[in-house]
Design an enzyme around this catalytic site. Sequence first.
Site, PDB file in Angstrom:
ATOM      1  NE  ARG A 163      -1.447  -1.752   3.469  1.00 15.74           N
ATOM      2  CZ  ARG A 163      -1.626  -2.177   4.718  1.00 15.74           C
ATOM      3  NH1 ARG A 163      -2.828  -2.308   5.191  1.00 15.74           N
ATOM      4  NH2 ARG A 163      -0.608  -2.454   5.492  1.00 15.74           N
ATOM      5  CB  SER A 214      -6.850  -6.051   9.483  1.00 15.27           C
ATOM      6  OG  SER A 214      -6.867  -6.836   8.312  1.00 15.27           O
TER       7      SER A 214
END
Length: 170
Positions: free
Chosen positions: A91, A129
């Site tokens: 990312r 998450s």
Amino acid sequence: MERIAIYPGSFDPVTNGHLDIVERGLKLFDKIIVAILLNPKKQFLFPIEDRLEMLKASMRDFPNVEADAFDGLLVDYAARRGAQAVLRGLRALSDFEFEFQMALMNRRLNREVQTVFLMTGMRWIYTSSSIIKEAAQFGGDVEDMVPPVVLARLKEKFPALSQPHGDRPG
Ligand code: PNS
């Protein structure tokens, strides 16, 4: 030869960002094994059975994807499963150092296993998450960030998530 990749992680819980990486990975590999590390030292929101169940349910519609759990070294698991590669998503820049360190360690441990990084879709650049759990805990809307099965489990854990927006404290 079948090209197999292991996509390892904690998946606590699996997110749409993870599914994005699997979808991209399927363009390169014949089969992807999404594998949860059994790590008794780390504290998780969901126990391994729940994480695996959510992973299996989320991957149901993907062809050639298996969900599994593993113990011990990732490269040993990859060799056992006949995989040539480890797949990881990247990312933002902040992922890089840890991923680089892990890939180099894995290469030292087994030179036959290659690490392949795929850049996540722009939509998921800042999702993780952890941040999803943090938001969900306080009733933040995470509906478009996780598969439906995960949303249902998060709602069970965090009742604030089921309250209509206006009724939430703060
Ligand atoms: O989702 P995560 O927590 O970032 O995943 C980390 C994971 C599971 C990929 C990593 O901790 C791992 O592969 N552990 C297995 C043990 C191992 O092989 N360690 C040596 C290389 S770092």
